[in-house]
Design a protein around this motif. Structure first.
Motif, PDB file in Angstrom:
ATOM      1  N   ASP A   1       0.881  -1.090   0.039  1.00  0.00           N
ATOM      2  CA  ASP A   1       0.177   0.075  -0.053  1.00  0.00           C
ATOM      3  C   ASP A   1       0.947   1.263  -0.118  1.00  0.00           C
ATOM      4  OD1 ASP A   1      -2.576   1.580  -0.003  1.00  0.00           O
ATOM      5  OD2 ASP A   1      -1.912   1.877   2.152  1.00  0.00           O
TER       6      ASP A   1
ATOM      7  N   ALA B   1      -7.323  -6.606  -4.078  1.00  0.00           N
ATOM      8  CA  ALA B   1      -6.750  -5.248  -3.331  1.00  0.00           C
ATOM      9  C   ALA B   1      -5.823  -4.446  -4.282  1.00  0.00           C
ATOM     10  CB  ALA B   1      -6.087  -6.047  -2.123  1.00  0.00           C
TER      11      ALA B   1
ATOM     12  N   SER C   1      -9.852  -1.527  -0.626  1.00  0.00           N
ATOM     13  CA  SER C   1      -8.520  -0.845  -0.586  1.00  0.00           C
ATOM     14  C   SER C   1      -8.099  -1.004   0.889  1.00  0.00           C
ATOM     15  CB  SER C   1      -8.238   0.486  -0.955  1.00  0.00           C
ATOM     16  OG  SER C   1      -8.824   1.405  -0.419  1.00  0.00           O
TER      17      SER C   1
ATOM     18  N   GLU D   1      -7.071   4.062  -6.816  1.00  0.00           N
ATOM     19  CA  GLU D   1      -6.857   5.334  -5.834  1.00  0.00           C
ATOM     20  C   GLU D   1      -5.633   5.943  -5.937  1.00  0.00           C
ATOM     21  OE1 GLU D   1      -9.260   3.756  -1.648  1.00  0.00           O
ATOM     22  OE2 GLU D   1      -6.825   3.488  -1.626  1.00  0.00           O
TER      23      GLU D   1
ATOM     24  N   SER E   1      -7.541  -2.199  -6.450  1.00  0.00           N
ATOM     25  CA  SER E   1      -8.001  -1.023  -5.843  1.00  0.00           C
ATOM     26  C   SER E   1      -6.942   0.024  -5.611  1.00  0.00           C
ATOM     27  CB  SER E   1      -8.984  -1.517  -4.515  1.00  0.00           C
ATOM     28  OG  SER E   1      -8.049  -1.901  -3.541  1.00  0.00           O
ATOM     29  N   TRP E   2      -5.974  -0.316  -5.056  1.00  0.00           N
ATOM     30  CA  TRP E   2      -4.784   0.483  -4.862  1.00  0.00           C
ATOM     31  C   TRP E   2      -4.384   1.336  -5.967  1.00  0.00           C
ATOM     32  CZ3 TRP E   2      -2.123  -3.904  -1.849  1.00  0.00           C
ATOM     33  CH2 TRP E   2      -2.426  -3.936  -0.523  1.00  0.00           C
TER      34      TRP E   2
END
Length: 546
Positions: free
Chosen positions: A399, A467, A496, A474, A470-471
């Motif tokens: 992340d 996941a 996320s 963003e 989704s990162w």
């Protein structure tokens, strides 16, 4: 470690066979006797002996056997000194013994009138006489203001019948009219003894005989005891000491009828109560860490829990049983040993893969394990803890890579690599992160296949790709200045935050196990979706407050 586990298992077996089964079958036996109330039953003379001997000899024998070395009866404070409540207890015991010619003189300023009526002469120093006179003035004021029985005040004045002065006239009819169906006066042992002495009611005598039969080693302040209340306290004690995992069946039995019955309004007093209240207010439920709470509860139970009685506090002995507290300590220390071992393994894994030296990422290895181990209740040796902790470490670092390190092209490249699950074209940090993720997912899939002969590789890869995608979304919003709608933000944000990644893949290794279709994004259970949304909102609230 094996020897420690053996001690724990032996203590569990012993407590199940002795303490816990006794709480289930006869919880009243754990309520400590009250010297004050026992003395009042000891004052009752036996009509068959021309009132020259006590009716309840077991009570007078208890008094003789339970005087402290310093000469008092009752409780000690935390320093070992007699409490203020030991004064009426001591005086009542001495009066009872003097009635049968076997006592020494003691003084308690609140019961001088009764002491004088029995022939006990109390000598006061001059500087005390003023204090005693003031107490008598306050007493007279209370008698003028309060009624014997008032529906707005409980317990009423009449429940202290044994302590009321002779000047306070109470007729037999008033006593008899206020007896409970069981023959007691407000379930107070001392007041009921005084009621029998005053009125000689057969129902009252029957209650006293039942009391002595049930409590052969001194009587409690209140009888009958609310046994459901004691069971509830026992369940609470097992849970807060961190022992509920070992007593599932027993807790189920104890809890069976508790919530369907009315619990008495008795007041349970715990040591350092204000400290606990302050903690309960300041530390929110979501921020609680069970393992740390268990330690605080163990430390608090170095002092006994107390139930507020009339002239003293009395204890429920099963709650501070020596073996129970020893088990709680052994259990806590063993878990600590396991946790240290697992943390060492997690740090080794993180160092071997270079996760602690990435440079761009937050180093959260110890933090992640602490958060998981202190708030999740798993068996001692649990692979689940390490699976969740490793997932948390990976999620934090990947992340951070998407947030701070990678360019948009690099992020798109690694996202595509994860989608096809192939590291071709990856370099530097992107390749390292993919290889770590590939190894981690491969180990989990192999372990599960060895246990259940089912291949979950594709399910795990899809979970991680969801996941990472989704990162990427963003990161694209952030780098291009796009402001999504609230619904779009929440839809991506709940993915996320990646709470479901940690929970779902670890759930494969719980008993009973999870099935692969349960982690298919299109088939998430409602509870999984709620978890994802809740964690996203909590994360955003925390981030906003910081």
């Amino acid at each position: 470690m094996a020897s420690s586990l053996g001690v724990i298992q032996a203590l569990i077996k012993k407590l199940k066979e002795t303490l816990v089964v006794k709480v289930i079958e006869n919880p009243s036996s754990f309520v400590s006797p009250s010297a004050y109330d026992t003395a009042w039953l000891a004052m009752i003379g036996n009509p068959n002996e021309n009132y020259e001997k006590p009716m309840f000899t077991s009570c007078s024998e208890w008094i003789l056997s339970n005087q402290m070395d310093e000469g008092f009866w009752g409780e000690r404070d935390c320093h070992g000194n007699p409490t203020i409540d030991s004064l009426p207890s001591t005086l009542a015991c001495i009066i009872a013994l003097k009635m049968w010619d076997i006592g020494h003189e003691h003084i308690e300023k609140g019961m001088l009138d009764l002491a004088w009526r029995t022939g006990l002469r109390v000598m006061l120093a001059d500087d005390i006489k003023e204090v005693v006179a003031h107490i008598y003035d306050q007493q007279r004021l209370i008698f003028k203001m309060e009624e014997l029985v008032n529906k707005y005040h409980y317990p009423p004045l009449l429940s202290y019948l044994e302590a009321l002065p002779s000047s306070y006239q109470i007729n037999q009819a008033t006593i008899i009219n206020n007896l409970s169906a069981d023959g007691s006066l407000f379930q107070s042992s001392a007041a009921t003894a005084a009621a029998y002495i005053a009125a000689g009611n057969p129902a009252t005598l029957s209650y006293l005989h039942n009391l002595v039969r049930a409590c052969r080693h001194g009587v409690p302040s209140i009888y009958p005891i609310d046994e459901d209340c004691i069971k509830l306290y026992m369940v609470n004690q097992l849970q807060r000491l961190g022992l509920s995992d070992h007593f599932h069946d027993e807790i189920a039995v104890l809890s069976k009828d508790i919530y369907s019955n009315t619990i008495d309004d008795g007041i349970m007093m715990w040591p350092r109560l204000q400290e606990w209240i302050k903690r309960e207010i300041l530390v929110t439920w979501m921020a609680r860490m069970d393992h740390l709470d268990h330690r605080k509860w163990i430390e608090a139970n170095q002092d006994s829990p107390l139930w507020l009685g009339k002239a003293s506090y009395y204890r429920i002995s099963c709650l501070n049983n020596i073996d129970l507290l020893r088990l709680a300590k052994e259990n806590f220390e063993y878990r600590q040993m396991v946790y240290k071992k697992e943390l060492t393994e997690l740090i080794r894994w993180s160092k071997d893969w270079g996760l602690m030296d990435m440079g761009f990422a937050r180093e959260k290895t110890t933090y992640c394990y602490f958060a998981i181990a202190s708030s999740a209740s798993f068996p001692y040796e649990s692979d689940v803890r390490l699976i969740v902790a490793k997932s948390a470490v990976l999620i934090t670092i990947v992340d951070d890579f998407f947030d701070t390190k990678g360019s948009l092209d690099e992020l798109q490249t690694i996202a595509k690599a994860v989608q096809r699950w192939d590291n071709k074209g990856l370099t530097s940090h992107s390749k390292i992160l993919f290889d770590i993720l590939d190894n981690f997912v491969g180990e989990l899939a192999k372990t599960y296949h060895d246990q259940h002969q089912i291949d979950i590789t594709t399910s795990l890869r899809n979970l991680w790709y969801e996941a990472i995608d989704s990162w990427l979304i963003e990161a694209t919003w952030r780098k291009t200045g796009h402001i999504p709608s609230m619904s779009s933000y929440l839809e991506i944000g709940k993915i996320s935050v990646a709470a479901h990644v940690m929970v779902l893949q670890a759930s494969y290794f719980l008993t009973p196990t999870f099935y692969p279709h349960n982690i298919n994004p299109s088939q998430y259970e409602a509870i999984t979706k709620l978890l994802m949304k809740s964690c996203r909102l909590l994360n955003d609230i925390q981030g906003y407050e910081v």
